[in-house]
Design a protein around this motif. Sequence first.
Motif, PDB file in Angstrom:
ATOM      1  N   LEU A  15      21.807  35.206  39.358  1.00 18.91           N
ATOM      2  CA  LEU A  15      22.328  35.094  37.994  1.00 18.91           C
ATOM      3  C   LEU A  15      21.596  36.035  37.038  1.00 18.91           C
ATOM      4  O   LEU A  15      22.201  36.593  36.119  1.00 18.91           O
ATOM      5  N   SER A  16      20.298  36.230  37.284  1.00 17.94           N
ATOM      6  CA  SER A  16      19.526  37.154  36.453  1.00 17.94           C
ATOM      7  C   SER A  16      20.028  38.589  36.617  1.00 17.94           C
ATOM      8  O   SER A  16      20.138  39.339  35.636  1.00 17.94           O
ATOM      9  N   LYS A  17      20.362  38.947  37.858  1.00 20.66           N
ATOM     10  CA  LYS A  17      20.884  40.288  38.108  1.00 20.66           C
ATOM     11  C   LYS A  17      22.275  40.472  37.498  1.00 20.66           C
ATOM     12  O   LYS A  17      22.590  41.546  36.951  1.00 20.66           O
ATOM     13  N   VAL A  18      23.084  39.442  37.571  1.00 22.58           N
ATOM     14  CA  VAL A  18      24.407  39.499  36.950  1.00 22.58           C
ATOM     15  C   VAL A  18      24.262  39.677  35.443  1.00 22.58           C
ATOM     16  O   VAL A  18      24.964  40.494  34.825  1.00 22.58           O
ATOM     17  N   ALA A  19      23.336  38.924  34.828  1.00 15.36           N
ATOM     18  CA  ALA A  19      23.105  39.036  33.386  1.00 15.36           C
ATOM     19  C   ALA A  19      22.639  40.440  33.015  1.00 15.36           C
ATOM     20  O   ALA A  19      23.044  40.990  31.974  1.00 15.36           O
ATOM     21  N   SER A  20      21.817  41.049  33.856  1.00 11.58           N
ATOM     22  CA  SER A  20      21.336  42.416  33.599  1.00 11.58           C
ATOM     23  C   SER A  20      22.495  43.410  33.639  1.00 11.58           C
ATOM     24  O   SER A  20      22.574  44.322  32.800  1.00 11.58           O
TER      25      SER A  20
END
Length: 225
Positions: A15-20
């Motif tokens: 999810l952190s990578k998607v947000a980035s």
Amino acid sequence: MDKLFQMDSPLMNFLSKVASLVALNLLWLLCCIPVVTIGASTTAMYCVTRDMAKGDWPSVVPDFIRAFAGNFKQSVLIFFILLIPVCLAISYLLLTITTALGAFWWFKALCYIAIAIVCVVCSYVYPLLANFDNSIRGTLKNAMLLPLANPLLAAVVTALNLLPILLLLINTEIFFPFSYFWVTIGSALTAFVNTKMLLVLFRHFVPKKEQRSTPQKPGKEGKSV
């Protein structure tokens, strides 16, 4: 269940990578609004996805702004240089549609070949700017020659970049639902996938001395492509 939502869990990491990628996509769109900055914005996006592709997920906003400013002049100049063949290719395409020249198969073929070449060069030039220190002439030369080293890769990269336009031309009913995807994450995700593929090619065919170093961060050594 608690482990699933811990900060270091696979789900939270994903999810952190998607947000980035979402943040990167929105930054890219915002900086493309003046039009003349499309090249600088695209180069900055590929600078960030370069680090992402190497597993070093950066702080998107400061890294994007740093890359945007650092590559601004060269990216804008290349944008205007490429604008000439882009306008010519579009003009020739319009001639095939609106005039009798469209009846000649050889003229259509030349137009389509010219458009394909322009699209491929545009697909390579900004990743090259993001990854290598080189002159404008050298960057454009590499953007024309490197696709010949792996035509299949060039076709895939270019097709991914043109996918929104192709959907619009083929089926508008499909395009408009997918347009939300491209506005939120699609362009950054495409750049990330392209970068993953192109880095392999760059390592094999571009001289080491031309490679751009990743800006050094506190506690980390600068990296090369």
